[in-house]
Write a protein that holds these residues in place. Structure first.
Motif: not given
Length: 339
Positions: A171, A176-182, A185, A193
């Motif tokens: 994550l 590709f981590g979803w939390y990193h993307w959130l 953003s 990271s």
């Protein structure tokens, strides 16, 4: 002067004469204790047993195998750790070092920094877990879906720390981590990271621990809320107390012993569990997350300085016992005194 006869308590007729007649007629009759009705205890005879009562030695021999196993897996390693801490231990070679392992520790900057990072890590984890756990317990207490929601919340706690570390590692992944993307953003993170920066790596580890072990605080707090006296809460509400005042004056004093138990459990766990830390950062970047248990793991199993590692482990154990004793003493002071 007229005489009158009147039966006494034993049934024998006695004469009452003159001025004493009126006084005796209206005198309260004294009833002996033997006449008063009172429950008579029935003697219960124990049934005749054909088996002889077992001796204390019988129970001791029943527990002896478990005692031997516990002694082998706990007491023996404890004394072996003390022995190793006083020697330079190498593969096939043990040599007395005249307390050198303990003497060198105060000058070891990584050892001292490990204590500082451990204190920061434990303080942040305990603070967030207590606040969030108590809030969730208050929100769930008495709701229709309490059992379903509690079961759902307990799922992270049932996960092995190693598996939890792997889940959060993906994550947090910068690619590709979803939390990193959130977080990226929202403008909280840059291209790095959360685990790749020394400023945010500790926060990432704290979030993992809070996610996994806050349900334990919630469960313990829910059990404590069930024993809060409702009559005191209702009496305070009748007197005009607000819900917040009710929580401070009635609920918190009843939750205090329960929260101390939860704090003690999590405090000891933070001094022991390093699985997720090893998976996520391994003590890095640099030494930003190298708390003392991680440093102990590296000294003992990465550099194979078993004597030095045993000295660090012994000091860590002693400090944990002392702090645990202090917490227990604080807990005992809050208990009502027995008359």
């Amino acid at each position: 002067m007229t005489d009158a006869s009147m039966p006494n308590e034993s049934g024998v007729t006695r004469k009452i004469s003159g001025s004493n007649r009126n006084l005796d007629l209206f005198r309260v009759r004294q009833i002996p204790d033997s006449v008063e009705s009172r429950p008579v205890p029935m003697s219960v005879t124990e049934p005749i047993s054909l088996n002889k009562p077992l001796s204390k030695s019988f129970y001791f021999w029943l527990m002896a195998p478990a005692i031997l196993v516990l002694a082998f897996i706990s007491i023996y390693p404890f004394f072996w750790m003390i022995y190793m801490s006083l020697h330079d231990v190498d593969i096939g070679h043990v040599e007395w070092n005249n307390f050198a392992n303990f003497i060198k520790l105060p000058s070891d900057t990584r050892f001292l920094m490990g204590w500082v990072l451990l204190a920061q890590y434990s303080a942040m984890c305990l603070t967030l877990q207590i606040i969030i756990g108590v809030f969730l317990a208050l929100a769930l207490n008495g709701t229709r879906l309490e059992k379903v929601l509690v079961t759902t919340l307990l799922m992270p706690m049932m996960m092995a720390p190693l598996v939890a570390g792997m889940v959060w590692y993906f994550l947090y992944n910068g690619t590709f981590g979803w939390y990193h993307w959130l977080l990226q953003s929202l403008g909280i993170l840059g291209p790095k990271s959360i685990l790749a920066s020394s400023n945010t790596a500790m926060i990432g580890l704290v979030l993992v621990d809070v996610w996994q072990w806050t349900p334990l605080i919630t469960l313990i707090t829910l059990a404590g809320l069930k024993r809060v006296p409702q009559d005191q809460l209702e009496a305070n509400m009748v007197d005009g107390a607000s819900p917040f005042r009710n929580f401070i004056s009635v609920t918190m004093p009843n939750l205090y012993p329960v929260l101390l138990i939860a704090i003690m459990l999590r405090f000891m766990d933070n001094f022991r569990f390093i699985d997720s830390i090893l998976v996520l950062t391994g003590g890095g970047p640099g030494n930003a997350t190298k708390i003392l248990p991680v440093y102990l793991f590296e000294v003992s199993f990465k550099f194979f300085k078993l004597g030095r590692g045993a000295a660090i482990a012994l000091i860590l154990l002693i400090v944990t016992i002392i702090l645990g004793k202090l917490l227990v003493r604080v807990f005992d002071r809050q208990q009502p005194s027995k008359v």
